[in-house]
Design a protein around this motif. Structure first.
Motif, PDB file in Angstrom:
ATOM      1  N   UNK A  78       1.100  -1.025  -0.105  1.00 49.11           N
ATOM      2  CA  UNK A  78       0.049  -0.012  -0.109  1.00 49.11           C
ATOM      3  C   UNK A  78       1.040   1.386   0.082  1.00 49.11           C
ATOM      4  N   UNK A  79       0.701   1.987  -0.974  1.00 53.67           N
ATOM      5  CA  UNK A  79       1.474   3.336  -1.113  1.00 53.67           C
ATOM      6  C   UNK A  79       1.451   4.198   0.163  1.00 53.67           C
ATOM      7  N   UNK A  80       2.495   4.526   0.559  1.00 48.75           N
ATOM      8  CA  UNK A  80       2.686   5.455   1.698  1.00 48.75           C
ATOM      9  C   UNK A  80       2.332   4.933   3.195  1.00 48.75           C
ATOM     10  N   UNK A  81       2.208   3.510   3.228  1.00 51.26           N
ATOM     11  CA  UNK A  81       2.303   2.830   4.311  1.00 51.26           C
ATOM     12  C   UNK A  81       3.288   2.119   4.582  1.00 51.26           C
ATOM     13  N   UNK A  82       3.841   2.417   5.891  1.00 53.46           N
ATOM     14  CA  UNK A  82       5.119   1.592   6.317  1.00 53.46           C
ATOM     15  C   UNK A  82       4.922   0.905   7.487  1.00 53.46           C
ATOM     16  N   UNK A  83       5.777  -0.004   8.080  1.00 55.11           N
ATOM     17  CA  UNK A  83       5.517  -0.562   9.241  1.00 55.11           C
ATOM     18  C   UNK A  83       5.419   0.425  10.518  1.00 55.11           C
ATOM     19  N   UNK A  84       6.260   1.298  10.316  1.00 55.70           N
ATOM     20  CA  UNK A  84       5.965   2.377  11.591  1.00 55.70           C
ATOM     21  C   UNK A  84       4.745   3.023  11.740  1.00 55.70           C
ATOM     22  N   UNK A  85       4.032   3.094  10.599  1.00 53.74           N
ATOM     23  CA  UNK A  85       2.568   3.516  10.716  1.00 53.74           C
ATOM     24  C   UNK A  85       1.713   2.915  11.596  1.00 53.74           C
ATOM     25  N   UNK A  86       2.222   1.707  11.984  1.00 50.36           N
ATOM     26  CA  UNK A  86       1.191   0.742  12.784  1.00 50.36           C
ATOM     27  C   UNK A  86       1.916   0.817  14.131  1.00 50.36           C
ATOM     28  N   UNK A  87       2.511   1.797  14.319  1.00 51.39           N
ATOM     29  CA  UNK A  87       3.180   1.906  15.872  1.00 51.39           C
ATOM     30  C   UNK A  87       2.066   2.193  16.887  1.00 51.39           C
ATOM     31  N   UNK A  88       0.947   2.912  16.593  1.00 61.07           N
ATOM     32  CA  UNK A  88       0.012   3.402  17.600  1.00 61.07           C
ATOM     33  C   UNK A  88      -0.796   2.103  17.899  1.00 61.07           C
ATOM     34  N   UNK A  89      -1.173   1.396  16.803  1.00 56.90           N
ATOM     35  CA  UNK A  89      -2.015   0.243  16.794  1.00 56.90           C
ATOM     36  C   UNK A  89      -1.216  -0.887  17.724  1.00 56.90           C
ATOM     37  N   UNK A  90       0.351  -1.009  17.344  1.00 50.75           N
ATOM     38  CA  UNK A  90       0.757  -1.978  18.146  1.00 50.75           C
ATOM     39  C   UNK A  90       1.143  -1.599  19.904  1.00 50.75           C
ATOM     40  N   UNK A  91       1.320  -0.176  19.979  1.00 52.52           N
ATOM     41  CA  UNK A  91       1.308   0.372  21.431  1.00 52.52           C
ATOM     42  C   UNK A  91       0.170  -0.261  22.040  1.00 52.52           C
ATOM     43  N   UNK A  92      -1.161   0.258  21.684  1.00 48.97           N
ATOM     44  CA  UNK A  92      -2.165   0.234  22.370  1.00 48.97           C
ATOM     45  C   UNK A  92      -3.139  -1.141  22.310  1.00 48.97           C
ATOM     46  N   UNK A  93      -3.283  -1.512  21.081  1.00 46.51           N
ATOM     47  CA  UNK A  93      -4.049  -2.714  20.607  1.00 46.51           C
ATOM     48  C   UNK A  93      -3.345  -4.001  20.960  1.00 46.51           C
ATOM     49  N   UNK A  94      -2.051  -4.031  20.343  1.00 47.43           N
ATOM     50  CA  UNK A  94      -0.942  -5.329  20.584  1.00 47.43           C
ATOM     51  C   UNK A  94      -0.335  -5.273  21.617  1.00 47.43           C
ATOM     52  N   UNK A  95      -0.010  -4.017  22.324  1.00 54.20           N
ATOM     53  CA  UNK A  95       0.733  -4.035  23.511  1.00 54.20           C
ATOM     54  C   UNK A  95      -0.249  -3.911  24.749  1.00 54.20           C
ATOM     55  N   UNK A  96      -0.744  -2.793  25.173  1.00 54.85           N
ATOM     56  CA  UNK A  96      -1.681  -2.596  26.148  1.00 54.85           C
ATOM     57  C   UNK A  96      -2.837  -3.877  26.331  1.00 54.85           C
ATOM     58  N   UNK A  97      -3.895  -3.644  25.390  1.00 55.22           N
ATOM     59  CA  UNK A  97      -4.814  -4.613  25.274  1.00 55.22           C
ATOM     60  C   UNK A  97      -4.545  -5.938  25.532  1.00 55.22           C
ATOM     61  N   UNK A  98      -3.253  -6.563  24.508  1.00 58.02           N
ATOM     62  CA  UNK A  98      -3.105  -7.778  24.693  1.00 58.02           C
ATOM     63  C   UNK A  98      -2.543  -8.213  25.930  1.00 58.02           C
ATOM     64  N   UNK A  99      -1.774  -7.341  26.545  1.00 64.30           N
ATOM     65  CA  UNK A  99      -1.090  -7.547  28.050  1.00 64.30           C
ATOM     66  C   UNK A  99      -2.156  -7.807  28.793  1.00 64.30           C
ATOM     67  N   UNK A 100      -3.171  -6.967  28.834  1.00 68.10           N
ATOM     68  CA  UNK A 100      -4.271  -7.040  29.851  1.00 68.10           C
ATOM     69  C   UNK A 100      -4.997  -8.315  29.604  1.00 68.10           C
ATOM     70  N   UNK A 101      -5.290  -8.557  28.403  1.00 66.48           N
ATOM     71  CA  UNK A 101      -6.108  -9.819  28.132  1.00 66.48           C
ATOM     72  C   UNK A 101      -5.259 -11.029  28.626  1.00 66.48           C
ATOM     73  N   UNK A 102      -3.633 -10.992  28.458  1.00 62.64           N
ATOM     74  CA  UNK A 102      -2.904 -12.200  29.159  1.00 62.64           C
ATOM     75  C   UNK A 102      -2.987 -12.186  30.610  1.00 62.64           C
ATOM     76  N   UNK A 103      -3.145 -11.002  31.196  1.00 68.66           N
ATOM     77  CA  UNK A 103      -3.351 -11.080  32.650  1.00 68.66           C
ATOM     78  C   UNK A 103      -4.716 -11.609  33.146  1.00 68.66           C
TER      79      UNK A 103
END
Length: 190
Positions: free
Chosen positions: A36-61
């Motif tokens: 996808x033009x103008x979309x890099x992995x770094x653009x996923x950082x907010x999703x990674x931080x909050x959904x993949x990071x915080x939410x997934x960690x809480x679900x793990x707990x």
């Protein structure tokens, strides 16, 4: 009045965890492919931080609280990975340091793959694909190879789609690749 708060059912938290993992992996993977033009992995950082990071960690707990050590370890560990990756995007690090970071987390994915033996495509398959993706991305970082990074991105995107489908199948009672429909005693992992 009862003051205890339920952690939710294991199926609901596991499904939520697989959705969070799937969406994060899909965004991370597609970002590395350059499809996808103008979309890099770094653009996923907010999703990674909050959904993949915080939410997934809480679900793990919550999984730990429900007595599910395997999924608790997986979701908490992967939540730590995504939070660390998401908050570090844009930081000045060498390509070798980035490669080492990815290879070290590939070890977690390898452990999750080995520990989920017998759980079917949506357990072992997702973690196995994640392991391969992180290995390819880590090696690509060391070698400064854009082609290898794209290959790692595609593997990560496929892992994300598999995790998403497994969770969606559990919610919608769609067929899984185990020959049974999810929702009839079958969870998103198989």
């Amino acid at each position: 009045m009862d003051n205890d708060v339920s952690a939710g059912s294991a199926t609901s938290t596991s499904t939520l965890g697989h959705l969070a993992l799937g969406l994060t992996l899909l965004a991370f993977g597609v970002g590395h492919t350059g499809v996808i033009d103008n979309v890099a992995a770094a653009d996923a950082s907010a999703l990674a931080t909050w959904v993949g990071g915080v939410a997934l960690f809480i679900v793990g707990l919550l999984e730990f609280r429900a007595g599910n050590a395997g999924t608790g370890t997986a979701f908490s560990g992967l939540g730590a990975f995504w939070f660390t990756w998401g908050t570090a995007v844009g930081a000045e690090v060498s390509t070798e340091a980035a490669g080492l970071f990815l290879l070290l987390w590939a070890l977690l994915a390898l452990t999750l793959t080995a520990s989920s033996a017998g759980s079917g495509l949506f357990g072992q398959g997702v973690y196995g694909l994640l392991c391969v993706s992180l290995l390819l991305l880590g090696i690509a970082s060391f070698a400064e190879s854009g082609g290898l990074a794209k290959a790692g991105g595609w593997v990560g995107a496929v892992a994300g789609l598999a995790a998403w489908y497994g969770a969606t199948a559990a919610l919608a009672k769609w067929p899984t690749f185990s020959g049974r429909a999810a929702g009839r005693g079958v969870t998103a992992t198989g």
